[in-house]
Design a protein around this motif. Structure first.
Motif, PDB file in Angstrom:
ATOM      1  N   GLU A  89     -12.054  -2.501   3.988  1.00  0.00           N
ATOM      2  CA  GLU A  89     -12.121  -1.061   3.709  1.00  0.00           C
ATOM      3  C   GLU A  89     -12.620  -0.299   4.936  1.00  0.00           C
ATOM      4  N   MET A  90     -13.633  -0.851   5.609  1.00  0.00           N
ATOM      5  CA  MET A  90     -14.157  -0.195   6.805  1.00  0.00           C
ATOM      6  C   MET A  90     -13.102  -0.141   7.905  1.00  0.00           C
ATOM      7  N   VAL A  91     -12.402  -1.276   8.109  1.00  0.00           N
ATOM      8  CA  VAL A  91     -11.371  -1.336   9.144  1.00  0.00           C
ATOM      9  C   VAL A  91     -10.253  -0.345   8.845  1.00  0.00           C
ATOM     10  N   HIS A  92      -9.846  -0.277   7.582  1.00  0.00           N
ATOM     11  CA  HIS A  92      -8.776   0.650   7.223  1.00  0.00           C
ATOM     12  C   HIS A  92      -9.178   2.093   7.494  1.00  0.00           C
ATOM     13  N   LYS A  93     -10.436   2.411   7.227  1.00  0.00           N
ATOM     14  CA  LYS A  93     -10.890   3.776   7.485  1.00  0.00           C
ATOM     15  C   LYS A  93     -10.933   4.079   8.978  1.00  0.00           C
ATOM     16  N   ASP A 145      -7.112   7.633   1.560  1.00  0.00           N
ATOM     17  CA  ASP A 145      -6.170   7.456   2.661  1.00  0.00           C
ATOM     18  C   ASP A 145      -5.037   6.519   2.300  1.00  0.00           C
ATOM     19  N   GLY A 146      -4.935   6.141   1.025  1.00  0.00           N
ATOM     20  CA  GLY A 146      -3.815   5.315   0.624  1.00  0.00           C
ATOM     21  C   GLY A 146      -4.083   3.848   0.721  1.00  0.00           C
ATOM     22  N   GLU A 147      -5.325   3.408   1.003  1.00  0.00           N
ATOM     23  CA  GLU A 147      -5.640   1.996   1.106  1.00  0.00           C
ATOM     24  C   GLU A 147      -6.135   1.471  -0.236  1.00  0.00           C
ATOM     25  N   VAL A 148      -6.189   0.149  -0.319  1.00  0.00           N
ATOM     26  CA  VAL A 148      -6.613  -0.472  -1.562  1.00  0.00           C
ATOM     27  C   VAL A 148      -7.831  -1.323  -1.304  1.00  0.00           C
ATOM     28  N   SER A 149      -8.764  -1.303  -2.184  1.00  0.00           N
ATOM     29  CA  SER A 149      -9.964  -2.121  -2.066  1.00  0.00           C
ATOM     30  C   SER A 149     -10.300  -2.696  -3.431  1.00  0.00           C
ATOM     31  N   CYS A 150     -11.248  -3.597  -3.472  1.00  0.00           N
ATOM     32  CA  CYS A 150     -11.641  -4.237  -4.717  1.00  0.00           C
ATOM     33  C   CYS A 150     -12.696  -3.407  -5.431  1.00  0.00           C
ATOM     34  N   GLU A 151     -12.646  -3.427  -6.798  1.00  0.00           N
ATOM     35  CA  GLU A 151     -13.677  -2.733  -7.551  1.00  0.00           C
ATOM     36  C   GLU A 151     -15.030  -3.413  -7.369  1.00  0.00           C
TER      37      GLU A 151
END
Length: 917
Positions: A24-28, A8-14
């Protein structure tokens, strides 16, 4: 730490931490919502002219359709303020729909006084006749009373007194006959002798409390009058003084507006007579009046009188927005016309929201006229945020792409503040107070529609204005191109990505540098802690208090009437009716219960005497006196004989309802006087209604019966507002808790870090306590108006906090101070301007002649000062100390990686400098 790209175009940490997983949950969760908003915004930005024209047509057609379909006005204060399904509502419904009692007349009250001087004189009585005849000579009086005579035959058959325009006043000593008075009274002593009679000319006994104000002496009641079957009052006792003549003309209630129309004309004539008396040299007598429609008329007048303030608000907001958006150095880069468009956006949202409510049939009340003032103040906040984000984008890009980039930047925070504000108003619709939930029904769709128009109508205006600038056309005179040399160069310079900061952004940068100094942080924490403690103490001192005069315009004749009533006829203030229904009154045990109930009521602090006239007591005395003649008769036959007496018929026929076939009594009533209730002490009124309700509930005959089904109960019109005050505090607490819970839930869903909800909840709770304390310091009390203001404030105060928190968490700066400064230099500017607009939106209310608007002004003045202070001072300091450092920023799909990287490096450098400082 490395990163990975989400679908969805968001960024998260590896290697995700708790914070990054939460982000990540909030962005989804919020991605679908943001995507819908972006899609609507893109469509509006792509077809700007169609959206502008369509929105204008939709707004005006909606409000016009609403006005000509289901538009209705409700000014009934009893309905507006009494809790739904409360005791007064249920009892009132029974009285009007089922009881069988004659419909309550429309009382036209007149009081003649001499500012506390003795009114016992021939001239005083003459003034009474003059006032009464002024009403009775009004066009339509005879026709109005003739309407009631049509029901006389039916009512007499049912042993009820004819509904005529009866008069209660000292004129009854002469049978309401002025010629008889003039032919028999020649001196003041003649008048006093006649007024001292214990009986009127038709033989009815006199209750001096009803026709004299503070008469001395009162007529004592014989203690053994009933047992002996004698008169309840003693022989004639000469009056020595009285300070007023209370009069009542009982007008009938009619279908349609005939009675109301008559009252309007009669009131105008009486007010003219009052002015005439006051202008007469040497005249000591004064005239006060109050009709059935008076309070609603005057309350409406206090609001309508201030309606011109609404165009003034529109003008002030237009000037302010034009000033904010203007560029006085370059007429092409200036956006003053866009500022006017921002104000129009709010206006259209109000028209559409109110139009929809009109179409649905939601009643329009005097209080719903307050909300547009608030909406003009707070509805512009999103415009400032969106335009600020748009202007921070590069002019090299296409206008549509710039608009999408701007909404990607601030869309989440705008959505969140809209959801929290609308949710708070929506929860207000759960209130049991009609005035509150009808106001909230108007408010929350307006907030949602304003958001919709901001992302369609206003974004369309932004794109059109961007096209104007690219075309080198002048602001406000869009048909003309700029002829200034170098104007094209100015435009190109503005398109450079590394644009120079505006004055307000530079100001915020210097302010942030100052705010981040350690000693300043300590000072801020100590100051706000002390302020919270002080306002918390003030909140604990907040009391309920209501003065009906606060709802009236200055100089209102209604306020003058009630002042006179309190000063010169206080015993007449509260006279609740006592009802007995659905019981066998022929049963001696029931009769004993009726007498015991009246006796128990006198044990309450509010009632000190038994009723002067009660049909059962006089009927018992009648039975005793005529025992031989009534021998062998049933109870119903004895009651018929009792009511055959003209005096008893006149006194009690309208207080007894009988089955037309059997003559069985189905309901009856009497009146008691609450002679120990303070009309201005809300706590005393709440105690009064709770005490009498508890006493009524304890009656054996009412045991096991639910609300509204009691056999014995009391009723007074003022119970409606007293019942409101009995539940107001609980309702306010419930509304506050629900509002805070809604804020917490929305924060958890939309803020990209779990700690965000903690900051928001903490600051909103502190703000609310501060606001309550501010209201108390400003001299406000908990009443119907402050209740409305505080309910509205719950949904509005979160804006000052939510934008800061969201922007902080989406900042890419590596240090807390860097995040704070980036936040203040971007969204902080919009919050400062938005707070100023809210303040300017309610400033005209300070010049209102109504205490209603003044109270709303004080509440929102406190809301703006405290909201901006907490949002731009305390919250940044807290975030700079304990704010999370996880990089949970969201990378917009429409940003190129190069510009984003440059932005990250800029704030990394700025943040490290502040950290070193």
């Amino acid at each position: 730490m490395g990163t990975r790209k989400l679908d969805d175009g968001e960024v998260s940490c590896e290697n995700p931490t708790c914070g990054s997983r939460w982000a990540e949950m909030v962005h989804k969760i919020r991605y679908p919502v943001v995507r819908v908003v972006l899609a609507i915004t893109r469509h509006a930005a792509t077809h700007p002219r169609a959206y502008v024209v369509g929105t204008l047509l939709l707004s005006f057609s909606t409000v016009i359709l609403g006005l000509f379909t289901n538009f209705q006005v409700d000014t009934n204060q009893d309905v507006l303020w009494s809790p739904v399904n409360s005791y007064p509502v249920k009892h009132n419904d029974w009285m009007n729909d089922e009881s069988g009692f004659p419909e309550q007349p429309r009382d036209f009250f007149i009081t003649i006084h001499a500012n506390g001087a003795n009114v016992l004189s021939k001239e005083g009585v003459s003034r009474v006749f003059e006032a009464l005849q002024t009403v009775q000579s009004t066009v339509g009086y005879d026709d109005l009373c003739a309407l009631t005579e049509l029901a006389q035959q039916k009512e007499q058959t049912e042993n009820q007194a004819p509904r005529t325009c009866k008069v209660s006043s000292v004129s009854q000593f002469w049978g309401d006959d002025l010629s008889l008075f003039n032919s028999t009274i020649f001196t003041d002593q003649d008048a006093i002798s006649a007024l001292s009679s214990p009986f009127f000319s038709d033989g009815r006994p006199v209750d001096r409390k009803r026709v004299f104000g503070l008469a001395q002496p009162q007529l004592p009641i014989f203690e053994n009058a009933i047992e002996e079957g004698g008169n309840i009052f003693s022989e004639e006792i000469l009056l020595t003084s009285a300070v007023s003549y209370p009069c009542v003309i009982k007008l009938p209630r009619t279908t349609g507006t005939k009675a109301e129309d008559f009252e309007e004309i009669a009131i105008a004539k009486m007010l003219k007579l009052r002015d005439t008396w006051e202008s007469q040299e040497g005249n000591i007598f004064r005239l006060e009046l109050f009709a059935d429609r008076s309070f609603d008329d005057e309350f409406g007048r206090s609001i309508i009188k201030d309606i011109p303030l609404l165009p003034l608000v529109f003008l002030i907001m237009t000037i302010f927005c034009c000033f904010v958006f203007a560029n006085f150095k370059n007429p092409v880069l200036s956006q003053a016309l866009l500022g006017f468009g921002a104000v129009v956006t709010v206006l259209l949202s109000i028209l559409t929201g109110y139009g929809l409510m009109f179409i649905i049939g939601v009643p329009f009340t005097s209080l719903t006229q307050i909300f547009p003032f608030i909406m003009f103040g707070v509805g512009l906040d999103d415009a400032f945020v969106i335009s600020g984000a748009f202007n921070r984008t590069s002019n090299k890009k296409d206008s549509v792409e710039r608009m999408m980039e701007a909404m990607e930047d601030v869309g989440s925070s705008v959505i969140m503040t809209t959801l929290t504000t609308s949710a708070a108003f929506a929860l207000g619709c759960t209130s049991t107070i009609p005035a509150v939930y009808w106001l909230c029904l108007y408010a929350f769709p307006c907030v949602l529609i304003d958001f919709l128009y901001q992302i369609t109508f206003f974004t369309a205006l932004l794109v059109i204005d961007a096209h104007r600038i690219k075309a080198n056309k002048l602001d406000c005179v869009v048909c003309c191109r700029s002829s200034r040399s170098g104007s094209e160069e100015d435009i190109q310079q503005r398109e450079i990505p590394e644009r120079s900061n505006t004055f307000t952004e530079n100001l915020m940068g210097r302010y942030c540098d100052f705010l981040m100094k350690p000693w300043v942080k300590v000072f801020v924490l100590i100051s706000f802690t002390a302020m919270l403690g002080g306002f918390a103490y003030s909140t604990s001192q907040l009391e309920q208090f209501f003065d009906y005069r606060d709802l009236l315009p200055n100089g209102s004749y209604v306020a003058s009437f009630f002042d006179t009533l309190n000063d010169y006829a206080e015993d007449l203030a509260f006279q609740p009716e006592v009802f007995f229904r659905d019981v066998d009154v022929s049963d001696p045990e029931v009769q004993a219960s009726m007498n015991k109930y009246l006796s128990d009521l006198t044990t309450l602090d509010s009632i000190t005497e038994l009723p002067s006239f009660f049909w059962l007591q006089d009927f018992t005395a009648f039975e005793t006196t005529n025992q031989a003649a009534l021998a062998g008769m049933t109870f119903e036959e004895k009651l018929t004989e009792f009511l055959a007496d003209p005096v008893f018929f006149s006194l009690y026929a309208n207080d007894i309802v009988r089955d037309p076939n059997t003559g069985v009594v189905t309901a009856s009533r009497t009146k008691v006087i609450m002679d120990n209730v303070d009309g201005l002490d809300v706590r005393n009124q709440v105690k009064t209604i709770k005490d009498q309700r508890a006493m009524t509930k304890r009656q054996p005959i009412n045991e096991g019966l639910g609300k509204g089904n009691w056999h014995f109960f009391t009723f007074l019109d003022l119970y409606f507002i007293w019942d409101f005050y009995a539940v107001a505090v609980e309702e306010l607490i419930l509304s506050t808790v629900l509002g805070v819970v809604a804020v917490v839930i929305i924060s958890l869903i939309f803020i990209p870090h779990w700690s965000g909800s903690i900051f928001v909840t903490l600051l909103v709770s502190m703000l609310y306590i501060d606001l309550l304390g501010f209201a108390q310091v400003a001299g406000l009390h908990i009443n119907s108006v402050t209740y409305i203001g505080l309910v509205m404030s719950i949904g509005l105060m979160v804006d000052y906090v939510m934008h800061i928190v969201v922007t902080y968490f989406e900042s890419s700066a590596p240090t807390r101070e860097g995040k704070v400064c980036e936040t203040l230099e971007t969204i902080g500017v919009s919050i400062l301007i938005g707070g100023t607009s809210t303040f300017l939106g309610v400033v005209p209310l300070a010049f209102s002649s109504s205490d209603v608007f003044w109270t709303i002004f004080i509440i929102f003045l406190g809301l703006v000062i405290l909201g901006v202070g907490n949002g731009l001072i305390l919250l940044p300091v807290l975030l700079s100390i304990v704010g999370p450092l996880e990089n949970v920023t969201k990378k917009a799909k429409f940003l190129d990686s190069e510009s984003d990287q440059e932005k990250d490096e800029h704030w990394a450098e700025h943040g490290s400098e502040i950290g070193d400082a």
